[in-house]
Motif scaffolding. Structure first.
Motif, short mmCIF file in Angstrom:
data_model
loop_
_atom_site.label_atom_id
_atom_site.label_comp_id
_atom_site.label_asym_id
_atom_site.label_seq_id
_atom_site.Cartn_x
_atom_site.Cartn_y
_atom_site.Cartn_z
N LEU A 1 0.76 -1.06 0.08
CA LEU A 1 0.12 -0.02 0.15
C LEU A 1 0.91 1.25 0.10
CD1 LEU A 1 -2.66 -1.00 2.74
CD2 LEU A 1 -2.90 -1.22 0.13
N GLU B 1 -10.27 -0.06 8.47
CA GLU B 1 -9.07 -0.64 7.97
C GLU B 1 -9.28 -1.54 6.67
OE1 GLU B 1 -8.15 -2.59 11.66
OE2 GLU B 1 -7.03 -1.04 12.42
N GLU C 1 -9.27 0.42 3.77
CA GLU C 1 -8.01 0.64 3.40
C GLU C 1 -7.04 -0.29 2.56
OE1 GLU C 1 -4.61 3.55 5.25
OE2 GLU C 1 -5.60 2.12 6.54
N LYS C 2 -7.45 -1.71 3.35
CA LYS C 2 -6.76 -2.89 2.67
C LYS C 2 -7.37 -3.44 1.37
CE LYS C 2 -5.01 -4.77 7.14
NZ LYS C 2 -5.33 -5.83 8.27
N VAL C 3 -8.58 -3.30 1.50
CA VAL C 3 -9.30 -3.93 0.08
C VAL C 3 -9.53 -2.96 -1.13
CG1 VAL C 3 -11.45 -5.14 -0.70
CG2 VAL C 3 -10.64 -5.56 1.84
N ARG D 1 -8.60 0.64 -1.30
CA ARG D 1 -7.24 1.24 -1.53
C ARG D 1 -7.41 2.65 -2.23
NH1 ARG D 1 -2.97 -2.39 -4.17
NH2 ARG D 1 -1.57 -0.72 -4.02
N THR E 1 -4.85 -12.68 0.34
CA THR E 1 -4.49 -11.68 -0.40
C THR E 1 -4.75 -11.81 -1.90
OG1 THR E 1 -2.67 -11.33 1.39
CG2 THR E 1 -2.31 -10.39 -0.94
N TYR F 1 -9.46 -9.77 10.27
CA TYR F 1 -9.48 -9.30 9.03
C TYR F 1 -9.32 -10.66 8.02
CZ TYR F 1 -8.03 -7.79 4.12
OH TYR F 1 -7.84 -7.52 2.85
#
Length: 538
Positions: free
Chosen positions: A2, A134, A137-139, A141, A294, A370
């Motif tokens: 990221l 969270e 942000e992770k998925v 972006r 991931t 997560y």
């Protein structure tokens, strides 16, 4: 990897897109006091909040499936719902975990009923807000640094708040020519008009979007200014089931920057993206799905947020399709200015989603963490893929299906299955109707979501010239309903009075999400029988 927030730009000023109503909103006087509630030593006697001593709920407990309760396996010739028997056919498969929410916290950050069931912030309870932030942000972006998230009570509520925040009476909203009817029904009473944009196999066409914006003439549109809002369901497009890829989203986003348009991305089916349909006779034997959490996230078509470097996307997410619709819980992701205006609106309307739903969903996500939630989503999309495959397999059995690549229209560039009526042994067309060899409907296997979109070839019906295809669609729908099978009539999904570029075409939206194998097979068999009667009754 990221990008760090230091390398991303901040959202640009888009306050010019706010409606007059949104501009007029001020903080709720009582809600504005909540900013002081966490002051150490404060004795608050300002709010009209009931004492949690008198909440009748002492604890709230739930027993939930383990995050890996559903398999990461794809069946071939065996039952498409074989997961059901593996899950419930033996005690060893019924693995669950549990949590209990106390009335008062044992530790300062514990989820507890005294807070969850109390009046609270419109942005959401802190533990849930942290998880959502969270996850986003992770998925997804987002491509700018200062994005914000805040809760809503499901995407229908989220879209309604977007309308009030962005639209004035007399405005238009750009949308796909076939689209979610409830979203359009929410516009019209407010004096906002849907402006349809042509579609292809990925949903909204970037070529037609540019044409509509470039050629816009207020005088030819009743004085309406060029629309500055797009409503789109880009994954599991409702009703067609199309999935919009990264290149198309980049194209549309670039056009929106050029013409200063805000995108509202309604994406309830995002995690139900599916592999291409493969006929049963060509499927390989059951195999474990490769990769990890991931890899799964990376395999998904990216959100518009991934390309949003200006903060002109308002994304709507919901737990309705991944946890439960009755939770009435979802969230916005948008720039800080839109978030602040949406918060002001929530303070004097929904106030906040139900505390029971927030507490339960937050506890579930904290229990799974997560990786566990993504593991759940990986299996979930396979379950709907298997249901889709079984539905189409039943169509293979009931009709003669023929595959070809479409060259024009909504289905352009995709593999289209044309369905013909099977000739019954020993039967003749005694009523003088059309030949059973002609195509009676066609469809493109969806690549996400919960629906098949049937295009009815009513131009082949002997009465189309006298009755008209709209009435024929309704007549066929009523015949199915009388036989205890209900599809969604296609006309309700039209954003405009013109429901197709091809005269004589009707549509049905058919859901494969709820019925079991026996019901699905029975429904398809009834559909085939009704279609045979329908095309020979005149």
């Amino acid at each position: 990897m990221l990008e760090s927030e230091e390398t991303l730009p901040e959202a640009v000023d888009l306050s010019r897109h706010l409606s007059a109503l949104a501009r007029a909103r001020t903080p709720s006087p009582l809600k504005n006091l909540q900013r002081y509630m966490n002051k150490p030593g404060l004795i608050s006697m300002a709010g009209g909040t009931p004492n949690p001593m008198y909440f009748p709920f002492h604890t709230l407990s739930a027993e939930v499936l383990e995050k890996d309760a559903y398999p990461l396996e794809l069946p071939a010739q065996s039952s498409s719902f074989s997961w059901f028997w593996r899950l419930f056919g033996s005690k060893s498969a019924e693995r669950t975990t549990s949590f209990t929410i106390p009335k008062y916290p044992l530790k300062p950050d514990d989820i507890n009923l005294a807070v969850s069931l109390q009046y609270s912030l419109a942005t959401g309870m802190p533990q849930l807000s942290k998880v959502i932030r969270e996850f986003t942000e992770k998925v997804y972006r987002p491509a700018y640094s200062n994005f914000q998230t805040l809760v809503h009570t499901g995407n229908t509520d989220g879209w309604g708040k977007c309308v009030f925040t962005l639209c004035n009476p007399g405005d238009g909203v750009l949308c796909s020519e076939w689209t979610y009817p409830s979203a359009m029904a929410g516009l019209r009473p407010y004096g906002v008009t849907p402006v349809p944009v042509g579609m292809d196999s990925q949903g909204m066409s970037s070529i037609d979007l540019r044409r509509v914006l470039f050629e816009w003439d207020p005088a030819a549109n009743g004085g309406m200014a060029r629309p500055h809002i797009i409503y789109t369901v880009p994954v599991g497009q409702n009703p067609t089931g199309a999935t919009m890829g990264a290149i198309r989203k980049k194209e549309i986003y670039a056009i929106c920057v050029e013409y200063d348009v805000v995108i509202v991305e309604d994406d309830p089916y995002y995690f139900l993206q599916q592999a291409a349909y493969v006929p049963k006779s060509e499927r390989v034997k059951e195999a474990q799905v490769s990769g990890d959490e991931t890899d799964f996230v990376a395999s998904l078509a990216p959100s518009f947020l991934r390309f949003d470097y200006q903060g002109r996307v308002i994304r709507l997410d919901t737990f309705s399709k991944t946890v439960a619709p009755g939770s009435r819980l979802g969230w916005f992701t948008c720039n800080p200015m839109f978030a602040e205006r949406l918060e002001r609106q929530s303070e004097v309307s929904s106030q906040m989603p139900c505390g029971f739903g927030q507490a339960m969903v937050a506890s579930l996500l904290l229990k799974w963490q997560y990786p566990g939630y993504v593991r759940w989503l990986r299996a979930l999309h396979l379950q709907y893929q298997q249901r889709r495959d079984f539905m189409i397999d039943c169509l293979w059995d009931a009709f003669d299906l023929h595959a070809s690549v479409a060259t024009e229209g909504v289905q352009s560039g995709t593999v289209v299955y044309s369905a013909r009526l099977k000739t019954l042994k020993g039967s003749l067309n005694e009523k003088g109707g059309v030949s059973t060899r002609g195509t009676v409907f066609s469809f493109v296997p969806p690549t996400s979501g919960m629906f098949l979109w049937f295009k009815l070839h009513l131009d082949a019906h002997p009465a189309v010239a006298t009755v008209g295809y709209k009435q024929l669609e309704l007549k066929l729908w009523m015949a199915l309903l009388d036989a205890d099978v209900m599809f969604s009539p296609g006309q309700m999904f039209s954003a405009d009075e013109v429901v197709d570029e091809t005269p004589g075409a009707g549509h049905f939206r058919v859901s494969f999400s709820m019925t079991d194998e026996k019901e699905t097979k029975k429904a398809v068999e009834i559909f085939a029988a009704i279609m045979r009667e329908f095309f020979t009754e005149f």
